[in-house]
Motif scaffolding. Structure first.
Motif, PDB file in Angstrom:
ATOM      1  N   SER A 107      -8.163   3.080   5.746  1.00  0.00           N
ATOM      2  CA  SER A 107      -8.888   2.566   4.814  1.00  0.00           C
ATOM      3  C   SER A 107     -10.205   3.242   4.397  1.00  0.00           C
ATOM      4  O   SER A 107     -10.500   3.900   3.334  1.00  0.00           O
ATOM      5  CB  SER A 107      -9.384   1.107   4.925  1.00  0.00           C
ATOM      6  N   TYR A 108     -10.630   3.801   5.579  1.00  0.00           N
ATOM      7  CA  TYR A 108     -11.994   4.875   5.625  1.00  0.00           C
ATOM      8  C   TYR A 108     -11.458   6.265   4.859  1.00  0.00           C
ATOM      9  O   TYR A 108     -12.484   6.578   4.109  1.00  0.00           O
ATOM     10  CB  TYR A 108     -12.345   4.884   6.743  1.00  0.00           C
ATOM     11  N   ALA A 126      -5.943  -2.820  -0.031  1.00  0.00           N
ATOM     12  CA  ALA A 126      -6.306  -2.146   1.266  1.00  0.00           C
ATOM     13  C   ALA A 126      -7.454  -3.112   1.881  1.00  0.00           C
ATOM     14  O   ALA A 126      -7.360  -3.182   3.135  1.00  0.00           O
ATOM     15  CB  ALA A 126      -7.077  -0.664   0.834  1.00  0.00           C
ATOM     16  N   HIS A 127      -8.273  -3.530   0.894  1.00  0.00           N
ATOM     17  CA  HIS A 127      -9.490  -4.601   1.419  1.00  0.00           C
ATOM     18  C   HIS A 127      -8.725  -5.762   2.038  1.00  0.00           C
ATOM     19  O   HIS A 127      -9.110  -6.097   3.336  1.00  0.00           O
ATOM     20  CB  HIS A 127     -10.372  -4.927   0.420  1.00  0.00           C
ATOM     21  N   ARG A 182      -6.170  -0.621  -4.085  1.00  0.00           N
ATOM     22  CA  ARG A 182      -7.614  -0.724  -3.523  1.00  0.00           C
ATOM     23  C   ARG A 182      -7.833  -2.161  -2.947  1.00  0.00           C
ATOM     24  O   ARG A 182      -8.162  -2.412  -1.831  1.00  0.00           O
ATOM     25  CB  ARG A 182      -8.686  -0.507  -4.693  1.00  0.00           C
ATOM     26  N   TYR A 198     -11.206   5.955   1.232  1.00  0.00           N
ATOM     27  CA  TYR A 198     -12.262   5.790   0.738  1.00  0.00           C
ATOM     28  C   TYR A 198     -13.046   6.779  -0.067  1.00  0.00           C
ATOM     29  O   TYR A 198     -13.632   6.849  -1.227  1.00  0.00           O
ATOM     30  CB  TYR A 198     -13.488   5.107   1.585  1.00  0.00           C
ATOM     31  N   LEU A 252       0.885  -1.073   0.130  1.00  0.00           N
ATOM     32  CA  LEU A 252       0.159  -0.021  -0.095  1.00  0.00           C
ATOM     33  C   LEU A 252       0.629   1.269  -0.078  1.00  0.00           C
ATOM     34  O   LEU A 252       0.569   2.402  -0.678  1.00  0.00           O
ATOM     35  CB  LEU A 252      -1.207   0.010   1.199  1.00  0.00           C
ATOM     36  N   HIS A 286      -4.813  10.604   5.393  1.00  0.00           N
ATOM     37  CA  HIS A 286      -4.766   9.383   4.734  1.00  0.00           C
ATOM     38  C   HIS A 286      -3.322   9.071   4.148  1.00  0.00           C
ATOM     39  O   HIS A 286      -2.630   8.046   4.277  1.00  0.00           O
ATOM     40  CB  HIS A 286      -5.481   9.202   3.451  1.00  0.00           C
ATOM     41  N   THR A 333      -5.859   0.891  10.935  1.00  0.00           N
ATOM     42  CA  THR A 333      -6.069   0.293   9.572  1.00  0.00           C
ATOM     43  C   THR A 333      -7.370   0.723   9.150  1.00  0.00           C
ATOM     44  O   THR A 333      -7.543   1.100   7.949  1.00  0.00           O
ATOM     45  CB  THR A 333      -5.978  -1.200   9.898  1.00  0.00           C
ATOM     46  N   VAL A 382      -7.459  -4.977   5.708  1.00  0.00           N
ATOM     47  CA  VAL A 382      -8.598  -4.829   6.857  1.00  0.00           C
ATOM     48  C   VAL A 382      -8.993  -6.443   7.094  1.00  0.00           C
ATOM     49  O   VAL A 382      -9.040  -6.605   8.346  1.00  0.00           O
ATOM     50  CB  VAL A 382      -9.871  -3.992   6.409  1.00  0.00           C
TER      51      VAL A 382
END
Ligand code: HEM
Lengths: 234, 248
Positions: B158-159, B116-117, B113, B162, B73, B213, B154, B120
């Motif tokens: 991610s948030y 990142a998912h 992306r 987004y 990332l 971020h 984390t 989490v």
């Protein structure tokens, strides 16, 4: 040598580390060096651990790169404050929470429950009950049976009042699975395994199950107006 | 081949190399220890570990893989920063450029992306794995707490990411989330104002999320990951069930 004056020790703190090289080591019970109680083989971090870690990360990179070749990240239209999509969904890891908001007022579903979850996670290792690893049913089974019944009943009433069936069902199921290990006759196979599980295991497993169910419902089974839909209708 | 290996060994023992890495090469475990202990990054870890903790079943390598995601990332994130402006509506146009103009732009964005998912997911999995093997118990209790902080970081990382594409998905996901914040008693609306730089998600929110971020949260996360790894060493290495352990 004749008697000399007993040397005087003064307990004091002096910052000059060269003038005051006095070292006193107190070996107390709590901080005493650990006695070797095992005879396990050791391996060197370099190269054994580092190479394994690198291999694991490379495999991960390969998998993610493949995924990225064949599956594109979503990109919708330009953000438009005047056009609310229905439903508007948070990222997947918050959809369990958003699902709770459907049942409870925001202060409960959005503030109280998440705060309690985070606090509960933090304090886990500081409570004896979580450090103990003895099976839940091994001690005072009658008393514990009563406690379990009271807790599950109270929780069920709460969930029924708010009509949260998606939490009620797994709660009762897990209590039922717990009961499978309650009897001393449960001394082999799966039931013995259940019998040996401590309370912390049950609470965490209940939490994990509920979290997964709520997240899956929020992600796949909620459509316009947060109504229940099938995933292919959404 | 032996010639090459000798050359590498010679290089690693050269004056210049040793001025950089301090430890030279060598065949002994002393040299292998120094390679770890004399390196500012590696010295967070211990120089040797019990063989049993390396078994896949011990950790499923979930912590390692979480770190792997984080590294991917950071790399892809820095590359994305070269093409991205945190302003409205340029941010969205930059997404389109990544899609249609930048070479391999789609791949870059996809990798960021999905990683990142994955991060989490892996961090959650790591938490549960640590819990179920009882590795949170003393003396590792504080490292568990640091872990919870890492989980929060984390999620925030991610948030905040987004929102950055500034498409409908981003805008409304953050709107839903920030409305929840407003439910906090007394301070709710104030907190939301602080985070968004306004009463609704707007250009100020985009800038704030961008700074969080790309700068603040990554730095804080690096710091806590360092503490997390150092604590593993200080707490006596990874947990393994002692055969004599009365905690079963
Ligand atoms: C950015 C997130 C995180 C990273 C990069 C990370 C990384 C790691 C790594 C590499 C290990 C070594 C063992 C393994 O690979 O599993 C480890 C161990 C550990 N982690 Fe994490 N971790 C993270 C988050 C967490 C979380 C969320 C928790 C729990 C709340 C946690 C608690 C622990 C504990 C207690 C250990 C020691 C386990 C043992 O002694 O066996 N970590 N972590």
């Amino acid at each position: 040598m004749t008697e000399t004056e007993p040397k005087e020790f003064v307990a004091s703190i002096d910052s000059d580390s060269r003038r005051t090289p006095v070292r006193v080591a107190f070996v107390t019970r709590r901080t005493s060096p650990q006695v070797r109680t095992h005879d396990d083989p050791y391996v060197m971090t370099f190269p054994e651990v580092l190479f394994r870690a690198a291999t694991a990360v490379e495999a991960l990179l390969l998998a993610l790169a493949l995924l990225s070749l064949f599956w594109d990240a979503p990109l919708e239209g330009l953000a438009d404050p005047m056009q609310t999509p229905n439903p508007a969904k948070a990222p997947w890891y918050f959809l369990g929470l958003q699902e709770l908001l459907h049942y409870f007022p925001p202060i409960v579903g959005g503030v109280l429950i998440p705060t309690l979850v985070v606090l509960a996670l933090i304090v886990i290792p500081y409570f004896g009950i979580n450090i103990e690893t003895e099976g839940f049913w091994l001690k005072e089974p009658k008393k514990r049976m009563r406690a379990l019944a009271i807790v599950v009943a109270a929780l069920s009433v709460f969930l029924i009042v708010f009509e949260v069936w998606s939490v009620l069902v797994p709660t009762i199921l897990i209590a039922g699975i717990m009961l499978l290990g309650a009897s001393p006759a449960a001394n082999s196979g799966f039931r013995k395994w259940l019998r040996m599980k401590p309370l912390s295991f049950w609470i965490m497993s209940w939490f994990l199950t509920v979290a997964i169910i709520l997240t899956v419902i929020g992600t796949f089974f909620r459509g316009a107006g947060w109504a229940l839909v099938w995933p292919w209708e959404a | 081949m032996p010639g090459l290996i000798d050359d590498i060994a010679g290089l690693r023992n050269s004056r210049v190399w040793r001025s950089v890495f301090r430890s030279g090469s060598g065949e002994s475990n002393l040299h292998r220890s120094l390679a770890v202990q004399q390196n500012v990054f590696l010295h967070l870890a211990s120089v040797k570990v019990r063989r049993r903790v390396l078994k896949f079943s011990a950790t499923w390598y979930l912590g390692t893989l979480s770190l792997g995601c984080f590294l991917i990332l950071i790399t892809t994130g820095i590359l994305l920063m070269l093409y991205y402006h945190p302003s409205v509506p340029q941010a969205y146009a930059d997404m389109k450029d990544l899609q249609f103009v930048v070479s391999a732009g789609v791949f870059l964005r996809n990798l960021h992306r999905w990683s990142a998912h994955a991060m989490v997911l892996l961090v959650f999995a790591h938490l549960f794995k640590v819990f179920y093997r009882g590795a949170y118990r003393p003396p590792r209790e504080f490292n568990w707490v640091i872990g919870v902080v890492l989980l929060m970081l984390t999620l925030f990382l991610s948030y905040t990411g987004y929102l950055l594409p500034w498409d409908q998905l981003a805008f409304w996901a953050i709107t839903v989330g920030s409305n929840i914040l407003a439910a906090v008693p007394v301070l709710g609306a104030k907190i939301r104002f602080l985070i968004l730089g306004g009463h609704t998600v707007n250009a100020n929110a985009l800038l704030r999320f961008y700074v969080l971020h790309c700068v603040i949260l990554p730095l804080v996360t690096v710091l806590f990951v360092a503490i997390h790894f150092w604590r593993i060493r200080k707490d006596g290495g990874l947990y393994v069930k002692e055969k004599t352990d009365d905690r079963n």
